[in-house]
Design a protein around this motif. Structure first.
Motif, PDB file in Angstrom:
ATOM      1  N   TRP A   1       0.841  -1.210   0.000  1.00  0.00           N
ATOM      2  CA  TRP A   1       0.000   0.000   0.000  1.00  0.00           C
ATOM      3  C   TRP A   1       0.872   1.255   0.000  1.00  0.00           C
TER       4      TRP A   1
ATOM      5  N   ALA B   1      -3.207  -0.405  -7.557  1.00  0.00           N
ATOM      6  CA  ALA B   1      -4.139  -0.249  -6.432  1.00  0.00           C
ATOM      7  C   ALA B   1      -5.465  -0.927  -6.745  1.00  0.00           C
TER       8      ALA B   1
ATOM      9  N   THR C   1     -10.097   1.811  -3.517  1.00  0.00           N
ATOM     10  CA  THR C   1      -9.051   2.679  -2.977  1.00  0.00           C
ATOM     11  C   THR C   1      -9.349   4.129  -3.325  1.00  0.00           C
TER      12      THR C   1
END
Length: 287
Positions: free
Chosen positions: A124, A169, A176
């Motif tokens: 992340w 992502a 996200t």
């Protein structure tokens, strides 16, 4: 020699040396303080004006990609593990109790990872630190006066690279945030649906691909070219049934054909040549 005389000589040396050192320091200090009008270079007045300066200016946007496989830890510490270990692209066996690492490898392989696993957290961070860095560079470029002659291609390159990060992502985390500026209130950052992120990545790529360079050479090695943009677009369409619930096979074929018909790449005779450490000369690797 008389011990008293020897002690006296040693004491004289202890006293004399600091005095000489002090006098020398005072003399040098006096000579060094005569010129007080030295120009201080605390600002960069001329930058983004040459091709070399432009390359240096956008380099930080690419620097973070080194952490795709973290060098200071292991493959379990980053995004590479999420992509490969969770999809059987890579398997790490345990040997006599070694390489268990608290069950990290096993959890990734069995799809039982937790939010606290380093590969998840670092994955992340890898994505959104990359996006943040690109946003900062884009802001810097947009404020340049005058703007570089190749301003449009610079922006296209950075936005395409940012789209790549957002694609990761979308692929790995699903819902996200979309952050295309660093000047935003944190309270305004909300998770987006996978369909929203898909549409955002698609638009960013299609809007910027035409302004990307078509050159494939040592000068563009490791840079986001038009063919890199099409490659990301192809991967996006290839997985569209999972991301959006709607197949985009024809669009995927069109993106792949754009690369093939460019004649910029060809298959290597030796498949493994693509994976050598020094693979800069590969005719097959796109990015």
């Amino acid at each position: 020699m008389n011990p008293f005389v020897l002690r006296k000589k040693l004491n004289m040396k202890k006293i004399t040396f600091p005095i000489i050192q002090t006098l020398i320091s005072l003399g040098l200090g006096t000579m060094g303080c005569t010129k007080l009008d030295t120009k201080v270079y605390d600002q960069v007045e001329h930058f983004w004006e040459t091709e070399q300066q432009v390359s240096a200016g956008i380099a930080p946007a690419y620097a973070g990609l080194r952490n795709y496989v973290p060098l200071n830890g292991g493959v379990t510490d980053g995004i590479y593990a999420l992509l490969e270990l969770s999809a059987d692209g890579l398997i790490c066996p345990e040997r006599a109790g070694n390489w268990r690492d608290g069950g990290l490898w096993e959890r990734l392989w069995k799809h039982k990872w937790t939010p606290f696993d380093p590969s998840v957290q670092n994955g992340w961070t890898f994505i959104f630190s990359g996006i943040t860095r690109i946003n900062q560079i884009l802001q810097t470029v947009s404020n340049l006066k005058p703007r570089p002659a190749n301003y449009a291609s610079i922006v296209a390159e950075l936005r395409t690279l940012r789209a790549f990060y957002n694609f990761l992502a979308l692929d790995l985390f699903g819902n996200t945030p979309i952050v295309d500026s660093n000047n935003v209130n944190l309270n305004e950052i909300k998770p987006r649906s996978r369909v929203e992120i898909f549409n955002y990545v698609e638009k960013e790529l299609k809007d910027n691909i035409p302004a990307l360079t078509t050159e494939v050479s040592t000068a563009t090695y490791g840079r986001a070219t038009r063919w890199f943009g099409y490659a990301v677009l192809a991967k996006l369409y290839l997985n569209a049934p999972i991301y959006t619930g709607t197949a985009r096979w024809a669009d995927c074929v069109a993106a792949c054909d754009a690369i093939l018909q460019s004649n910029a790449y060809q298959l290597e005779a030796d498949y493994f040549a693509n994976f050598k450490i020094a693979n800069e000369g590969s005719k097959e690797n796109i990015f």
